[in-house]
Design a protein around this motif. Structure first.
Motif, PDB file in Angstrom:
ATOM      1  N   ARG A   8       2.302   1.789  -3.305  1.00  0.00           N
ATOM      2  CA  ARG A   8       1.355   2.306  -4.295  1.00  0.00           C
ATOM      3  C   ARG A   8       1.468   3.827  -4.417  1.00  0.00           C
ATOM      4  O   ARG A   8       1.285   4.381  -5.502  1.00  0.00           O
ATOM      5  CB  ARG A   8      -0.077   1.928  -3.875  1.00  0.00           C
ATOM      6  CG  ARG A   8      -1.001   1.777  -5.040  1.00  0.00           C
ATOM      7  CD  ARG A   8      -2.425   1.513  -4.572  1.00  0.00           C
ATOM      8  NE  ARG A   8      -3.296   2.562  -5.075  1.00  0.00           N
ATOM      9  CZ  ARG A   8      -4.519   2.793  -4.622  1.00  0.00           C
ATOM     10  NH1 ARG A   8      -5.017   2.067  -3.640  1.00  0.00           N
ATOM     11  NH2 ARG A   8      -5.243   3.760  -5.162  1.00  0.00           N
TER      12      ARG A   8
ATOM     13  N   ASP B  27     -10.210   6.521  -2.920  1.00  0.00           N
ATOM     14  CA  ASP B  27     -10.724   5.897  -4.157  1.00  0.00           C
ATOM     15  C   ASP B  27     -12.248   5.796  -4.106  1.00  0.00           C
ATOM     16  O   ASP B  27     -12.928   6.164  -5.061  1.00  0.00           O
ATOM     17  CB  ASP B  27     -10.153   4.475  -4.327  1.00  0.00           C
ATOM     18  CG  ASP B  27      -8.690   4.494  -4.735  1.00  0.00           C
ATOM     19  OD1 ASP B  27      -8.220   5.544  -5.224  1.00  0.00           O
ATOM     20  OD2 ASP B  27      -8.002   3.466  -4.542  1.00  0.00           O
ATOM     21  N   ARG B  28     -12.733   5.259  -2.990  1.00  0.00           N
ATOM     22  CA  ARG B  28     -14.176   5.028  -2.856  1.00  0.00           C
ATOM     23  C   ARG B  28     -14.957   6.333  -2.997  1.00  0.00           C
ATOM     24  O   ARG B  28     -16.015   6.365  -3.601  1.00  0.00           O
ATOM     25  CB  ARG B  28     -14.442   4.395  -1.479  1.00  0.00           C
ATOM     26  CG  ARG B  28     -15.888   4.246  -1.092  1.00  0.00           C
ATOM     27  CD  ARG B  28     -16.043   3.269   0.077  1.00  0.00           C
ATOM     28  NE  ARG B  28     -15.229   3.572   1.241  1.00  0.00           N
ATOM     29  CZ  ARG B  28     -15.558   4.478   2.179  1.00  0.00           C
ATOM     30  NH1 ARG B  28     -16.676   5.170   2.085  1.00  0.00           N
ATOM     31  NH2 ARG B  28     -14.760   4.671   3.217  1.00  0.00           N
TER      32      ARG B  28
ATOM     33  N   LEU C 169      -5.945   5.134   1.303  1.00  0.00           N
ATOM     34  CA  LEU C 169      -6.011   5.119  -0.166  1.00  0.00           C
ATOM     35  C   LEU C 169      -7.374   4.609  -0.648  1.00  0.00           C
ATOM     36  O   LEU C 169      -7.973   5.174  -1.558  1.00  0.00           O
ATOM     37  CB  LEU C 169      -4.889   4.233  -0.733  1.00  0.00           C
ATOM     38  CG  LEU C 169      -3.462   4.747  -0.514  1.00  0.00           C
ATOM     39  CD1 LEU C 169      -2.446   3.730  -1.013  1.00  0.00           C
ATOM     40  CD2 LEU C 169      -3.248   6.090  -1.197  1.00  0.00           C
ATOM     41  N   LYS C 170      -7.843   3.545   0.002  1.00  0.00           N
ATOM     42  CA  LYS C 170      -9.157   2.983  -0.377  1.00  0.00           C
ATOM     43  C   LYS C 170     -10.264   3.997  -0.193  1.00  0.00           C
ATOM     44  O   LYS C 170     -11.189   4.083  -1.001  1.00  0.00           O
ATOM     45  CB  LYS C 170      -9.459   1.765   0.518  1.00  0.00           C
ATOM     46  CG  LYS C 170      -9.095   0.438  -0.084  1.00  0.00           C
ATOM     47  CD  LYS C 170      -9.880  -0.678   0.606  1.00  0.00           C
ATOM     48  CE  LYS C 170      -9.029  -1.351   1.658  1.00  0.00           C
ATOM     49  NZ  LYS C 170      -9.658  -2.305   2.518  1.00  0.00           N
ATOM     50  N   THR C 171     -10.183   4.744   0.902  1.00  0.00           N
ATOM     51  CA  THR C 171     -11.217   5.749   1.182  1.00  0.00           C
ATOM     52  C   THR C 171     -11.220   6.824   0.101  1.00  0.00           C
ATOM     53  O   THR C 171     -12.275   7.215  -0.398  1.00  0.00           O
ATOM     54  CB  THR C 171     -10.972   6.380   2.573  1.00  0.00           C
ATOM     55  OG1 THR C 171     -10.903   5.329   3.523  1.00  0.00           O
ATOM     56  CG2 THR C 171     -12.070   7.348   2.950  1.00  0.00           C
TER      57      THR C 171
ATOM     58  N   ASN D 246       0.834  -1.218   0.000  1.00  0.00           N
ATOM     59  CA  ASN D 246       0.000   0.000   0.000  1.00  0.00           C
ATOM     60  C   ASN D 246       0.857   1.251   0.000  1.00  0.00           C
ATOM     61  O   ASN D 246       0.574   2.212  -0.723  1.00  0.00           O
ATOM     62  CB  ASN D 246      -0.936  -0.019   1.206  1.00  0.00           C
ATOM     63  CG  ASN D 246      -1.961  -1.127   1.088  1.00  0.00           C
ATOM     64  OD1 ASN D 246      -2.702  -1.183   0.107  1.00  0.00           O
ATOM     65  ND2 ASN D 246      -1.980  -2.031   2.053  1.00  0.00           N
TER      66      ASN D 246
ATOM     67  N   LYS E 269     -14.006   8.822  -4.678  1.00  0.00           N
ATOM     68  CA  LYS E 269     -13.634   9.385  -5.990  1.00  0.00           C
ATOM     69  C   LYS E 269     -12.956  10.752  -5.861  1.00  0.00           C
ATOM     70  O   LYS E 269     -13.207  11.679  -6.640  1.00  0.00           O
ATOM     71  CB  LYS E 269     -14.867   9.489  -6.894  1.00  0.00           C
ATOM     72  CG  LYS E 269     -15.552   8.137  -7.105  1.00  0.00           C
ATOM     73  CD  LYS E 269     -16.441   8.148  -8.311  1.00  0.00           C
ATOM     74  CE  LYS E 269     -16.979   6.798  -8.723  1.00  0.00           C
ATOM     75  NZ  LYS E 269     -17.104   5.766  -7.695  1.00  0.00           N
TER      76      LYS E 269
ATOM     77  N   GLN F 271       2.133   5.533  -7.967  1.00  0.00           N
ATOM     78  CA  GLN F 271       1.237   6.505  -8.614  1.00  0.00           C
ATOM     79  C   GLN F 271       1.796   7.924  -8.521  1.00  0.00           C
ATOM     80  O   GLN F 271       1.152   8.868  -8.942  1.00  0.00           O
ATOM     81  CB  GLN F 271      -0.169   6.431  -8.006  1.00  0.00           C
ATOM     82  CG  GLN F 271      -0.262   6.923  -6.574  1.00  0.00           C
ATOM     83  CD  GLN F 271      -1.650   6.698  -5.961  1.00  0.00           C
ATOM     84  OE1 GLN F 271      -2.358   5.763  -6.326  1.00  0.00           O
ATOM     85  NE2 GLN F 271      -2.041   7.556  -5.044  1.00  0.00           N
TER      86      GLN F 271
ATOM     87  N   ALA G 193      -9.469  10.673  -5.090  1.00  0.00           N
ATOM     88  CA  ALA G 193      -8.032  10.359  -5.104  1.00  0.00           C
ATOM     89  C   ALA G 193      -7.270  11.231  -6.105  1.00  0.00           C
ATOM     90  O   ALA G 193      -6.183  11.727  -5.797  1.00  0.00           O
ATOM     91  CB  ALA G 193      -7.830   8.879  -5.429  1.00  0.00           C
ATOM     92  N   ASP G 194      -7.854  11.442  -7.282  1.00  0.00           N
ATOM     93  CA  ASP G 194      -7.156  12.193  -8.331  1.00  0.00           C
ATOM     94  C   ASP G 194      -6.783  13.593  -7.896  1.00  0.00           C
ATOM     95  O   ASP G 194      -5.791  14.144  -8.334  1.00  0.00           O
ATOM     96  CB  ASP G 194      -8.061  12.328  -9.566  1.00  0.00           C
ATOM     97  CG  ASP G 194      -7.797  11.197 -10.521  1.00  0.00           C
ATOM     98  OD1 ASP G 194      -6.997  10.313 -10.170  1.00  0.00           O
ATOM     99  OD2 ASP G 194      -8.405  11.217 -11.612  1.00  0.00           O
TER     100      ASP G 194
END
Ligand code: NG6
Ligand code: CA
Length: 502
Positions: A59, A311-312, A307-309, A56, A314, A63, A316-317
């Motif tokens: 990652r 992403d979930r 990271l998952k949070t 993780n 939306k 990225q 992250a970007d």
């Protein structure tokens, strides 16, 4: 004709309404700083660790950007954190060395800080995790009423912290101004001078310990672990070390969820991998390296949840994520947790000399990963010199806020993968010995002190003679070239003096 005009008119409204939004979103991203504790450059697989796997954490590097020459300002916690949040070198201010658990707040409330600056730029700000910057007025906090000044008074909208460190009393969580779950009938008292109350201590009742201390850490026993300092009361409020990563991660995730539609700044200061290393049972034995390796796995899990949070939700970007450490690595920092015996060839400080506390590179050269998918090219490695002192001014530039800082410089372009704009880096060891790096040269100022701290088995870099190393071909700081290079030595001494005197 009219129809066409109407269409153009509507389209242009659409465009003007849309564009400022898009541009703003990209120029002022959410900001998350994951500030780990005592994590060394060699402790993550992104930096080449092969005995422990941190997918993780890696990652973030994949990225985004991985630094090889990033520095904390201090080789211990309190000075590094003070500098991070204020943009000021800690050695400019007395009382900023490793703080006892009952210290008064060491950041003046009238001082500009990173969270205050971001609040003014429209950010919702939070600190979750380890604080270790003191609390309350001169004389220290009264744990049983509103505890202030503290994080809220230096710029955080929300705070969920441990007051000092995992190995220091009081062993309780604090949310905003209050100790969590404190029973008024069982008030907390804390002392760093002498034993108070009659609770067992590690020194007197070692048979009660689930984790023995190796040095220091022999006072009040909480959750089977003896700590630095004595406490009484607050029984219901005391933390369970095994649950701590879950508790902090839960609060961090909550804050992100609540603010997903706002612009937010989260300073997430993990207790991992500082001692006592008492990870949750799901990580115990999983690294094969003892508690220290297991704590690294727990830290990696924590990062994965963040990271998952993102992403979930939306977001992250458009989130700038900075992952780094407050100082270098230490293996035995005061508990018999088998970290030394089970190291199994793992090198927490990589090829660097020294570790936590040290004036050598192992003290302050720390892991640092930065990602912002909308902005930073993925999979980049940067060899640019970078100091955490510059995060404050860089974030101010990002948030379009003017600040007045003598020490912190805007290094945003470096943070995004460009070359360094740091003419020098200053490092502070545990005894406040200063070092300076300029280009390939590093100077460590002379002073008294032991060459080695035998308890933690770390070379501290103390020397009565000036030291000069060529980091380009001697990053392990083996050849002191001070005598051969008097001119270079003179230049670095003069530079350090001039910075001290501004
Ligand atoms: C030292 C502690 C060490 C750790 C350190 C602070 C002893 C013998 N050692 O004094 O265990 O707590 O302080 O670490 O008490 S830091 O990362 O928070 O700076
Ligand atoms: Ca630390």
């Amino acid at each position: 004709m009219f129809q066409r005009f109407k269409f153009l008119f509507l389209a242009s409204i659409g465009i003007t309404q849309l564009f400022p939004l898009v541009c703003k979103a990209q120029s002022k991203p959410n900001i998350v700083i994951i500030y780990t504790d005592d994590l060394g450059v060699g402790d993550i697989s992104a930096n080449g660790a092969s005995k422990v796997n941190t997918p993780n954490i890696d990652r973030i590097a994949n990225q985004g950007l991985r630094f090889t020459k990033a520095y904390a300002t201090g080789a211990t916690c309190t000075p590094s954190r003070f500098s991070l949040l204020t943009g000021k070198y800690a050695w400019r201010k007395a009382g900023t060395n490793i703080a006892p658990g009952d210290a008064a707040l060491i950041i003046p409330t009238n001082e500009e800080t990173m969270p205050k600056m971001l609040q003014k730029a429209g950010y919702q700000t939070a600190v979750v995790g380890k604080w270790h910057l003191g609390l309350g007025p001169a004389g220290g906090p009264n744990w049983n009423s509103d505890i202030k000044p503290g994080p809220l008074e230096v710029g955080f909208n929300y705070s969920f912290i441990m007051p000092a460190t995992g190995d220091r009393v009081p062993c309780v969580y604090m949310e905003n101004h209050r100790i969590v779950d404190l029973d008024p009938a069982d008030p907390i008292t804390v002392s760093y001078k002498e034993k108070i109350g009659n609770e067992p201590t590690g020194k007197e009742n070692p048979e009660l310990l689930k984790l023995n201390y190796s040095h220091g850490h022999d006072a009040t026993i909480v959750n089977g672990v003896s700590r630095i300092g004595w406490m009484t009361g607050g029984k219901k409020a005391r933390w369970i070390d095994e649950d701590m990563a879950d508790v902090f991660t839960g609060r961090a995730v909550n804050f992100i969820e609540k603010n997903a539609k706002n612009r937010f700044f989260l300073y997430f200061a993990t207790q991992d991998i500082h001692v006592p290393r008492v990870p949750h049972s799901r990580f115990v034995g999983k690294s094969g390296m003892g508690a220290r390796g297991d704590a690294i796995l727990q830290l990696d899990w924590t990062v994965g949840e963040v990271l998952k949070t993102l992403d979930r939700l939306k977001i992250a970007d458009n989130t700038l994520l900075i992952f780094t450490s407050d100082n270098g690595a230490v293996v035995d920092d005061g508990y018999e947790d088998k970290a030394v015996e089970l190291l199994n060839g793992h090198t927490p400080s990589g090829i660097l000399r020294g570790g936590k506390y040290s004036a050598f590179e192992g003290g302050t050269n720390i892991p640092m990963l930065v990602s912002w998918p909308a902005k930073i090219k993925s999979g980049t490695v940067s060899n640019a010199l970078f100091s955490q002192i510059d995060i404050y001014a860089s974030l101010a530039a990002l948030a379009e806020r003017k600040i007045n800082s003598q020490d912190s410089r805007n290094s945003l372009s470096t943070l995004f993968g460009g070359k360094t704009n740091r003419e020098f880096i200053i490092q502070q060891a545990v005894n406040s010995t200063l070092g300076i790096i300029q280009g390939k040269w590093k100077y460590i100022s002379p002073g008294p002190g032991p060459a080695v701290n035998p308890q933690v088995n770390i070379e501290l870099g103390n020397n009565m003679n000036p030291q000069l190393y060529n980091l380009k071909n001697d990053v392990g700081e083996r050849n002191n070239l001070a005598e051969q290079n008097p001119e270079i030595l003179k230049k670095l001494i003069a530079k350090l003096e001039s910075v001290k005197n501004y």
